[in-house]
Structure formats: C-alpha cells, structure tokens
Design a protein around this motif. Structure first.
Motif, PDB file in Angstrom:
ATOM      1  N   LEU A 224       0.249 -17.875   7.444  1.00  0.00           N
ATOM      2  CA  LEU A 224       0.945 -18.291   6.045  1.00  0.00           C
ATOM      3  C   LEU A 224       0.571 -16.965   5.086  1.00  0.00           C
ATOM      4  N   SER A 225      -0.871 -16.647   5.222  1.00  0.00           N
ATOM      5  CA  SER A 225      -1.485 -15.483   4.186  1.00  0.00           C
ATOM      6  C   SER A 225      -0.449 -14.178   4.508  1.00  0.00           C
ATOM      7  N   THR A 226      -0.395 -13.980   5.941  1.00  0.00           N
ATOM      8  CA  THR A 226       0.054 -12.674   6.457  1.00  0.00           C
ATOM      9  C   THR A 226       1.734 -12.705   5.888  1.00  0.00           C
ATOM     10  N   LEU A 227       2.475 -13.891   6.285  1.00  0.00           N
ATOM     11  CA  LEU A 227       3.824 -14.094   5.872  1.00  0.00           C
ATOM     12  C   LEU A 227       4.101 -13.682   4.385  1.00  0.00           C
ATOM     13  N   VAL A 228       3.310 -14.504   3.475  1.00  0.00           N
ATOM     14  CA  VAL A 228       3.612 -14.252   2.107  1.00  0.00           C
ATOM     15  C   VAL A 228       3.257 -12.892   1.662  1.00  0.00           C
ATOM     16  N   ALA A 229       2.212 -12.093   2.307  1.00  0.00           N
ATOM     17  CA  ALA A 229       1.974 -10.669   1.876  1.00  0.00           C
ATOM     18  C   ALA A 229       3.084  -9.792   2.263  1.00  0.00           C
ATOM     19  N   ASP A 230       3.633 -10.019   3.474  1.00  0.00           N
ATOM     20  CA  ASP A 230       4.993  -9.141   4.108  1.00  0.00           C
ATOM     21  C   ASP A 230       5.928  -9.479   3.016  1.00  0.00           C
ATOM     22  N   VAL A 231       6.247 -10.663   2.817  1.00  0.00           N
ATOM     23  CA  VAL A 231       7.425 -10.980   1.847  1.00  0.00           C
ATOM     24  C   VAL A 231       7.233 -10.302   0.438  1.00  0.00           C
ATOM     25  N   GLN A 232       6.006 -10.315   0.123  1.00  0.00           N
ATOM     26  CA  GLN A 232       5.622  -9.601  -1.250  1.00  0.00           C
ATOM     27  C   GLN A 232       6.091  -8.355  -1.248  1.00  0.00           C
ATOM     28  N   ARG A 233       5.887  -7.550  -0.040  1.00  0.00           N
ATOM     29  CA  ARG A 233       5.703  -6.278   0.333  1.00  0.00           C
ATOM     30  C   ARG A 233       7.184  -5.810   0.302  1.00  0.00           C
ATOM     31  N   TYR A 234       7.782  -6.733   0.896  1.00  0.00           N
ATOM     32  CA  TYR A 234       9.514  -6.558   0.825  1.00  0.00           C
ATOM     33  C   TYR A 234       9.944  -6.460  -0.369  1.00  0.00           C
ATOM     34  N   LEU A 235       9.842  -7.544  -0.938  1.00  0.00           N
ATOM     35  CA  LEU A 235      10.190  -7.535  -2.549  1.00  0.00           C
ATOM     36  C   LEU A 235       9.732  -6.513  -3.441  1.00  0.00           C
ATOM     37  N   SER A 236       8.583  -6.046  -3.007  1.00  0.00           N
ATOM     38  CA  SER A 236       8.223  -4.914  -4.335  1.00  0.00           C
ATOM     39  C   SER A 236       8.546  -3.613  -4.068  1.00  0.00           C
ATOM     40  N   LEU A 237       9.403  -3.458  -2.887  1.00  0.00           N
ATOM     41  CA  LEU A 237       9.875  -2.150  -2.631  1.00  0.00           C
ATOM     42  C   LEU A 237      10.818  -1.819  -3.471  1.00  0.00           C
ATOM     43  N   ASP A 238      11.578  -2.854  -4.266  1.00  0.00           N
ATOM     44  CA  ASP A 238      12.583  -2.399  -5.135  1.00  0.00           C
ATOM     45  C   ASP A 238      11.878  -2.026  -6.581  1.00  0.00           C
ATOM     46  N   SER A 239      10.741  -2.635  -6.828  1.00  0.00           N
ATOM     47  CA  SER A 239      10.258  -2.269  -8.046  1.00  0.00           C
ATOM     48  C   SER A 239       9.116  -1.161  -7.918  1.00  0.00           C
ATOM     49  N   MET A 240       8.766  -0.741  -6.720  1.00  0.00           N
ATOM     50  CA  MET A 240       7.742   0.428  -6.707  1.00  0.00           C
ATOM     51  C   MET A 240       8.464   1.545  -6.829  1.00  0.00           C
ATOM     52  N   PRO A 241       7.569   2.242  -7.838  1.00  0.00           N
ATOM     53  CA  PRO A 241       8.427   3.666  -8.213  1.00  0.00           C
ATOM     54  C   PRO A 241       8.524   4.644  -6.972  1.00  0.00           C
ATOM     55  N   GLN A 242       9.650   5.183  -6.950  1.00  0.00           N
ATOM     56  CA  GLN A 242       9.536   6.169  -5.704  1.00  0.00           C
ATOM     57  C   GLN A 242       9.677   7.828  -6.203  1.00  0.00           C
ATOM     58  N   VAL A 243       8.602   8.405  -5.569  1.00  0.00           N
ATOM     59  CA  VAL A 243       8.555   9.644  -6.128  1.00  0.00           C
ATOM     60  C   VAL A 243       8.919  10.725  -5.010  1.00  0.00           C
ATOM     61  N   LEU A 244      10.278  11.163  -5.194  1.00  0.00           N
ATOM     62  CA  LEU A 244      10.928  11.952  -4.273  1.00  0.00           C
ATOM     63  C   LEU A 244      10.469  13.431  -4.496  1.00  0.00           C
ATOM     64  N   GLN A 245      10.042  13.990  -3.229  1.00  0.00           N
ATOM     65  CA  GLN A 245       9.717  15.432  -3.301  1.00  0.00           C
ATOM     66  C   GLN A 245       9.728  16.066  -2.008  1.00  0.00           C
ATOM     67  N   ASP A 246       9.524  17.108  -1.826  1.00  0.00           N
ATOM     68  CA  ASP A 246       9.532  17.815  -0.577  1.00  0.00           C
ATOM     69  C   ASP A 246       8.079  17.363   0.142  1.00  0.00           C
ATOM     70  N   ILE A 247       8.124  16.980   1.431  1.00  0.00           N
ATOM     71  CA  ILE A 247       6.746  16.503   2.020  1.00  0.00           C
ATOM     72  C   ILE A 247       7.013  16.915   3.258  1.00  0.00           C
ATOM     73  N   SER A 248       5.690  16.871   4.159  1.00  0.00           N
ATOM     74  CA  SER A 248       5.715  17.295   5.517  1.00  0.00           C
ATOM     75  C   SER A 248       5.456  15.969   6.174  1.00  0.00           C
TER      76      SER A 248
END
Length: 396
Positions: A224-248
């Motif tokens: 249950l703890s792992t499931l909650v953590a994965d769902v939270q990570r999935y939902l947080s992708l929308d609000s997590m700032p995205q720093v677009l840049q040239d990377i390797s």
C-alpha cells in the motif's frame, strides 16, 4: 478645306478660304472640338468613323468667329500626311439649301442620340446588375460573418467552460496529490510500524497462524505504501517544474546506472551495453533519469531465468527528434498486451515477492513524455525479449 489629325482632332492645315469663312485669325490654333457643336464623345466617334464607306459626307453645326452657327456640309477622306493619319475635308455652307441640310443634320443627330441613349441604358443596366451583385455578395459575406461570429462566441463560451473545468480538475488533482503524500501515506506507514511491533512480540512463538497474519499485514502495508508513493509520483508530474535544456542522454544514463540502488544487481551482472552514440536532446534531466530508471528496473525484474540478461541502449536521430531504444532478451510482452501495459496499474504478472510492483512504471514513462509530445511503443526484442522505443526533441 482643312486637315484634321485623327489622333487628337487638331486642325493643323487650313486654306485661305476656310480662314476667311470662319473668321478666326488662325484656324491652326484650334481643335475641331472648339468649333463643332457635338459633344467631345460624339466628335471622337465621328473622327474614328469619318472616311469609311458611307461616312464620307457629313453635316455638322460649326460656330464661327462672330458667334453665328452654320450647318456645314463636309466631304472627308482619310489620308497619311507626314507620317500621321489625317482627315482631308472640303467644307461648304448649306445656307442656300438649308432644309435639306437641316434634315440630314437632324437625322444624324437623332442617330447619335439614339446611340448614346442605348449606351447609357446599357451602362445603367450594367450598373444595376453590378449593384445587385455587390449587394448580394455583401449580404452573403455579412451572413457568413454573423454565422462565424456566433460560432466563435459559442466556442469562446465552451472554451471558458472547459478552462474552468480544467482548472477545477487541476486543483482537485493537486489536493489529491497532497492527500496521497500525507493523509494516505501516513496510515500505511503506521500499518508497517504496527506489523513490525507485532513481529517482535511474537518472536519465536509457535503460533504459526499469528505469524502468517502478521506477515500478511506487513506485506500488504508495504505494498500500500509503495502504491501510494507511485500514484503520488504520477500526479506530481503535472506540477513538477520542467527545466528544458540541451542534455546528454549518455551522461544521465551513466548517472542513473552507477548510483541508483535499485539497479545494483544489474550493475553486478554487467548486462548494460550502449550500442551507438546517444545524440543530445532538449529535455528535462530529472524526467529522463526517471524514464531510464524505470525501464532498466523493468528489464532486470522481468529477465529470463534461463539465460544471462543483456540490456542494449541505442539511438537514432531524424527530423529534429531523437529516438532512444532500450531492449533486452528477457521474457518479452505479447503483441496483444503491448498497449495495455502502458496504462496505469497494468500488470501481466501477479504481485509477488519475485515480481513486486504496482503497474505504474510504464504509465509514468508515458506521462513524463507527454509535455514534449514524445511517443512510446513496444516491440519485440532480441531472443523474444522487449524493445521499448521513445522519442525526444533533438538538442537545439
């Protein structure tokens, strides 16, 4: 007698008799339009027709220098003189036989009036048709504009409603993500802690039923703890700032491969092979690290126990995009399940100690790529394994 230029109607030659009759000091200073009483348009038409068959004997009203008007008989012929076209005209006063001259003149004028009336009527008809066509076209355009305007207003209302609904849904997702992080995660942590306390109390007790129950509580609490953590990570992708840049990608892959604890067994097996140079991409380094971590972990977890695992990473650049592929020789995914496994909570193996997980891994990959319009597809890999291909924008 005189000569008139066909091009502009200038009298450029006149004999003494003409000068004496008309009474002007110098007729060559005049244009036929200054003497002839027809309109300029009628004079232009007469000049163009003069000299043709049936048009060589004319009657015209001319104004003399003293202001009197004479009906003149005119015999005219077209000639070339000094490189230009002229009308050579012989003129005579019709006063001695005025009735006949007047009759011919009136007939000629009536002919001109009829011609002009017909032309005016035709012009008016054309103007009316053009006006009606313009009015109709304007009405059609106005109608189209009204329809478009009404549809635009309707679309704007729908857009406002949609934006409001999306804003509401986003706020709900943010609240849900917050709840997953705190309110949902806390009970699962307490369950794990409580199960651990029970395990310590039971100790070496012979009560097998209690031991099984406690083990079950502990495993389900951890799941249950792992499931909650994965769902939270999935939902947080929308609000997590995205720093677009040239990377390797190679640098990000090396960092994940060498330092991630979940990939320690993969490192010890020395199974990772980078087959080709990985071109730079325009993307967020944290999200790319998440994608590599999830795909490499899946490759290790679903390896084929009958043969050593091999994981190969390659890339191909095309049309401003970089296609990255991670392939293994593991268990593989049947074609009918390759779309299903990209969805949330999709699992082809039941949850167990050997194959733990929540079914959120590939769904996280799909969502992490959406903001840069990246696509994911699953193909068959070496020896029936799995090949996962995804694309990113090439470096700028």
């Amino acid at each position: 007698m005189w000569m008139i230029a066909v091009e502009d109607g200038v009298i450029f030659r006149a004999n003494p008799a003409a000068h004496a009759f008309y009474g002007y000091e110098d007729l060559t200073e005049f244009n036929i339009r200054d003497i002839n009483l027809l309109t300029p348009e009628q004079i232009e038409a007469e000049i163009q027709l003069a000299g043709q068959v049936g048009r060589d004997h004319l009657f015209m009203r001319h104004r003399l220098a003293d202001g009197s008007v004479k009906v003149m008989g005119i015999y005219t012929q077209r000639r070339m003189y000094e490189g230009q076209e002229v009308l050579l005209s012989s003129l005579y006063d019709t006063s001695e036989f005025e009735s006949t001259a007047e009759r011919h003149y009136i007939e000629r004028v009536e002919e001109q009036v009829d011609l002009q009336t017909a032309q005016l009527h035709e012009a008016k008809q054309l103007q009316m048709r053009l006006a009606w066509s313009a009015a109709l076209a304007q009405a059609v355009v106005i109608g189209i504009l009204v329809v478009v305007l009404l549809r635009l207003r309707g679309a704007q209302r729908e857009n406002r409603t949609l934006i409001g609904e999306l804003s509401f849904r986003n706020r709900e997702l943010e609240r849900l993500s917050h709840a997953m992080a705190h309110h949902f995660q806390e009970p699962s942590r307490r369950l794990v802690s409580f199960a651990q306390q029970l395990e310590r109390r039971i100790g070496d007790s012979d009560d097998d039923a209690s031991r099984v129950a406690v083990d079950f509580i502990g495993s389900q609490a951890r799941r249950l703890s792992t499931l909650v953590a994965d769902v939270q990570r999935y939902l947080s992708l929308d609000s997590m700032p995205q720093v677009l840049q040239d990377i390797s990608p190679r640098a990000v892959l090396d960092e994940v491969y060498q330092r991630d604890e979940q990939l320690s067994e993969l490192r010890r097996s020395n199974a990772l092979v980078i087959q080709s140079p990985l071109p730079d991409v325009y993307y967020d380094a944290k999200r790319l690290a998440l994608i590599f971590r999830l795909l490499l972990h899946n490759a290790w977890q679903y390896r084929d126990p009958q043969r050593p695992l091999e994981v190969r990473v390659s890339a191909l650049q095309f049309d401003g995009r970089v296609s990255l592929a991670i392939e293994d020789n593991g268990m593989g995914i049947e074609p009918e399940y390759r779309t299903q496994v990209l969805e949330m909570f999709a699992r082809l193996k039941p949850n167990s100690e050997q194959y733990p997980g929540t079914g959120m891994g590939l769904a996280l990959v799909v969502k992490a790529l959406r903001q840069v319009e990246g696509q994911v597809r699953i193909e068959v890999g070496p020896q029936g394994g799995t090949r996962i291909v995804f694309d990113l924008p090439a470096a700028r």
